[in-house]
Write an enzyme that holds these catalytic residues in place. Structure first.
Site, PDB file in Angstrom:
ATOM      1  N   HIS A  69      36.129  -4.281  16.552  1.00 38.87           N
ATOM      2  CA  HIS A  69      36.853  -3.010  16.423  1.00 38.87           C
ATOM      3  C   HIS A  69      37.777  -3.063  15.222  1.00 38.87           C
ATOM      4  CE1 HIS A  69      39.805  -5.651  18.289  1.00 38.87           C
ATOM      5  NE2 HIS A  69      40.704  -4.898  17.669  1.00 38.87           N
ATOM      6  N   THR A  71      41.534  -1.975  14.660  1.00 41.40           N
ATOM      7  CA  THR A  71      42.759  -1.481  15.310  1.00 41.40           C
ATOM      8  C   THR A  71      43.441  -0.451  14.414  1.00 41.40           C
ATOM      9  OG1 THR A  71      43.105  -3.681  16.272  1.00 41.40           O
ATOM     10  CG2 THR A  71      44.997  -2.191  16.272  1.00 41.40           C
ATOM     11  N   HIS A 148      40.869  -3.408   9.036  1.00 35.91           N
ATOM     12  CA  HIS A 148      39.932  -4.531   9.073  1.00 35.91           C
ATOM     13  C   HIS A 148      39.272  -4.643  10.442  1.00 35.91           C
ATOM     14  CE1 HIS A 148      43.393  -5.982  11.234  1.00 35.91           C
ATOM     15  NE2 HIS A 148      42.568  -6.831  11.838  1.00 35.91           N
ATOM     16  N   THR A 150      38.373  -7.897  12.832  1.00 39.53           N
ATOM     17  CA  THR A 150      38.461  -9.357  12.985  1.00 39.53           C
ATOM     18  C   THR A 150      37.110  -9.885  13.446  1.00 39.53           C
ATOM     19  OG1 THR A 150      40.814  -9.305  13.541  1.00 39.53           O
ATOM     20  CG2 THR A 150      39.570 -11.240  14.269  1.00 39.53           C
TER      21      THR A 150
HETATM   22  O1  ACK Z   1      42.001  -8.110  15.264  1.00 34.05           O
HETATM   23  P1  ACK Z   1      43.044  -7.137  15.540  1.00 34.05           P
HETATM   24  O2  ACK Z   1      43.238  -5.970  14.665  1.00 34.05           O
HETATM   25  O3  ACK Z   1      44.431  -7.874  15.779  1.00 34.05           O
HETATM   26  O4  ACK Z   1      42.845  -6.616  17.038  1.00 34.05           O
HETATM   27  C1  ACK Z   1      43.745  -7.221  17.911  1.00 34.05           C
HETATM   28  C2  ACK Z   1      44.294  -6.197  18.874  1.00 34.05           C
HETATM   29  O5  ACK Z   1      45.525  -5.764  18.315  1.00 34.05           O
HETATM   30  C3  ACK Z   1      44.545  -6.762  20.275  1.00 34.05           C
HETATM   31  O6  ACK Z   1      45.313  -7.911  20.207  1.00 34.05           O
HETATM   32  C4  ACK Z   1      45.811  -6.453  17.127  1.00 34.05           C
HETATM   33  N1  ACK Z   1      47.236  -6.789  17.160  1.00 34.05           N
HETATM   34  C5  ACK Z   1      47.877  -7.630  18.020  1.00 34.05           C
HETATM   35  N2  ACK Z   1      49.189  -7.634  17.770  1.00 34.05           N
HETATM   36  C6  ACK Z   1      49.416  -6.779  16.738  1.00 34.05           C
HETATM   37  C7  ACK Z   1      50.562  -6.345  16.024  1.00 34.05           C
HETATM   38  N3  ACK Z   1      51.782  -6.776  16.315  1.00 34.05           N
HETATM   39  N4  ACK Z   1      50.390  -5.459  15.019  1.00 34.05           N
HETATM   40  C8  ACK Z   1      49.168  -4.996  14.700  1.00 34.05           C
HETATM   41  N5  ACK Z   1      48.040  -5.355  15.334  1.00 34.05           N
HETATM   42  C9  ACK Z   1      48.151  -6.242  16.340  1.00 34.05           C
HETATM   43  C10 ACK Z   1      44.925  -7.659  17.099  1.00 34.05           C
END
Ligand code: ACK
Length: 213
Positions: A69, A71, A148, A150
């Site tokens: 995904h 985010t 992005h 992950t």
């Molecule tokens: O890979 P990602 O974008 O990085 O997807 C996961 C998702 O949320 C669930 O953990 C993202 N994530 C976690 N903490 C944060 C944060 N503080 N700020 C932005 N994205 C985050 C994580």
């Protein structure tokens, strides 16, 4: 009240169609496999291993992290700053559940994470939080720079790191062009940071939705 806060998700984002997830994972595995064999990569192995002689198997080095995904907003069930405002944004409400086409324009690898850069369209930027790029320690980067997917994290690394690694790479003025590969041009940014700009971006259908653990 607390009931209202509970109804906010862990995060909002675009979720890649599952058949495309496999394709993206394969492309990223192929890239890691190729990168691993390059002399230029071997020259900088110490960035990954801490020891010059040690070998690394990049396919083993990174662990997959759940469903693929991109985010848009990490809400942490309402505990994150701005979560409620984001959920109430008319664009977020209107476009919730809609299909989009995401463009994956680059793959990047650091000793911490591997990910795909997402190039957002004007419409997609309507769903992007205004302050997402503030996490960059550099001068401000354009809206959407952090977008992005992950693809994997090294042992003990949280997926949050992937977007920070991308911001770090984008803030660096000039990398060293290593070679033109079949998939695109490979650039080295020092300290184990690699970016492959895809010749043909990977277009993938994705649904704008939210995730509750
Ligand atoms: O890979 P990602 O974008 O990085 O997807 C996961 C998702 O949320 C669930 O953990 C993202 N994530 C976690 N903490 C944060 C944060 N503080 N700020 C932005 N994205 C985050 C994580």
């Amino acid at each position: 009240g607390s009931l209202e806060e509970m109804s906010l998700p862990l995060y909002f984002g675009w979720f890649l169609l599952s058949s495309i997830q496999d394709k993206v994972r394969c492309t990223s595995m192929d890239f890691l496999k190729t990168l691993d064999t390059l002399e230029a990569f071997k020259k900088h192995l110490i960035d990954f291993t801490g020891k010059a002689e040690k070998e690394v198997d990049l396919e083993q080095y990174f662990q997959a992290k759940g469903t693929l995904h991109c985010t848009t907003m990490f809400c942490n069930y309402g505990k994150a700053e701005g979560a409620k405002e984001y959920a109430q944004n008319p664009a977020v409400k209107d476009l919730y559940g809609s299909a989009f086409e995401l463009s994956l324009s680059a793959l990047f690898v650091t000793p911490r994470t591997v990910g795909a850069r997402v190039s957002l369209s004007e419409e997609q930027l309507l769903l992007w939080p205004a302050d997402a790029e503030k996490a960059a320690e550099s001068a401000p980067l354009p809206l959407g720079s952090r977008a992005h997917v992950t693809l994997g994290c090294a042992e003990g690394v949280e997926p949050l790191q992937t977007g920070l690694d991308l911001l770090e790479i984008l803030a660096l003025p000039n990398g060293e062009l290593i070679e033109e590969m079949e998939l695109g041009s490979l650039t080295y940014y020092g300290e184990g940071r690699w970016l492959l700009a895809l010749r043909e971006p990977i277009c993938t259908p994705a649904c704008f939705s939210s995730f509750y653990d």
